[in-house]
Design an enzyme around this catalytic site. Structure first.
Site: not given
Length: 267
Positions: A95, A217, A245
């Site tokens: 991320s 996502d 995610h």
């Protein structure tokens, strides 16, 4: 300052192997890589750490001024690399950590020789010709909710971020991770994360890069994966058969296979 203590640095795996740094995302800690470590430890030396405010890091090292930008987190990464004298490491960032890794490599290019970006996003807010997945109003609302009731926000958002509604234990784990993060420090990291724009930084990436995206996502839609792939010359884009995610938790085998294949090609 004891960098290893500040960031709760852990080193495991094959001491003779190439070093792979595993960097967690917002609201998480190094435990989120527990399904990745066994898949890599035989062949690679693995470095794990917690950002200040997460996991078992030294929260007394927190500075709102330092961590009000991604550069502050990137400096932490560089200092961890320097403390261990890492050279040409592979940085695996989940991320927002994917962008932190890009910034760290820009600060100390000799330390990081390749990137693996797991569900990355250089900008979360939509812009002209760019879909980040959120409007500015969406992000304002998200941050307002997080700052007014962090525990309530964590309980509501963790299952959405994780996806895989048929496996509620995954959302519960992410919620518990969020809730274990210091709320005041999480608020700073959230604002830093969701208001960041690292799109221009991607153009400066010249080392081998793997971009991993999921089929669905809500945080990093596939348009974002395509953008990152296009922005980094020679990068490899792999769409995992995974939703949510956090594919390293929800689809560890597919994620680990993609990472191992990329690492093997670097040899």
């Amino acid at each position: 300052m004891d960098i290893a203590r500040r960031n709760n640095v852990t080193v495991v795996g094959n001491p003779q192997g190439r070093t792979v740094v595993l960097a967690h995302g917002f609201g998480c800690d190094q435990n989120m890589w527990r399904l990745t470590v066994p898949a890599l430890a035989e062949d690679y030396r693995l470095v794990l750490f917690d950002y200040v405010g997460a996991g078992r890091s030294d929260s007394s090292a927190f500075s709102e001024d330092r961590y009000a930008s991604l550069d502050g987190y990137a400096r932490d990464v560089v200092e961890v690399c320097e403390a261990l004298d890492l050279r040409d490491a592979v940085f695996v960032g989940h991320s927002v950590s994917a962008m932190i890794g890009v910034l760290a490599a820009g600060m100390a290019p000799e330390r990081i020789g390749a990137h693996v970006m797991v569900a990355p996003s250089p900008r979360y807010i939509d812009d002209d010709g760019y879909r980040g997945g959120f409007s500015a109003g969406d992000i304002d609302e998200l941050l307002e909710s997080l700052e007014s009731n962090y525990l309530g926000w964590s309980a509501a958002m963790a299952p959405v971020i994780m996806g895989n509604a048929e496996r509620p234990e995954l959302g519960e784990e992410l919620k518990n991770s969020f809730c274990a993060t210091d709320p005041d420090m999480a608020r700073v990291f959230a604002r830093t994360t969701f208001l960041s724009d690292s799109r221009q930084d991607l153009k400066r990436v010249t080392v081998p890069t793997l971009v991993l995206e999921c089929t669905q996502d809500v945080i990093s839609p596939r348009e974002v994966g395509a953008f990152v792939h296009q922005a980094i010359p020679g990068s490899r884009l792999v769409t995992l058969d995974a939703t949510g995610h956090c594919p390293h938790l929800s689809a560890p085998e597919a994620t680990n296979d993609a990472v191992r294949n990329f690492l093997a090609d670097l040899r």
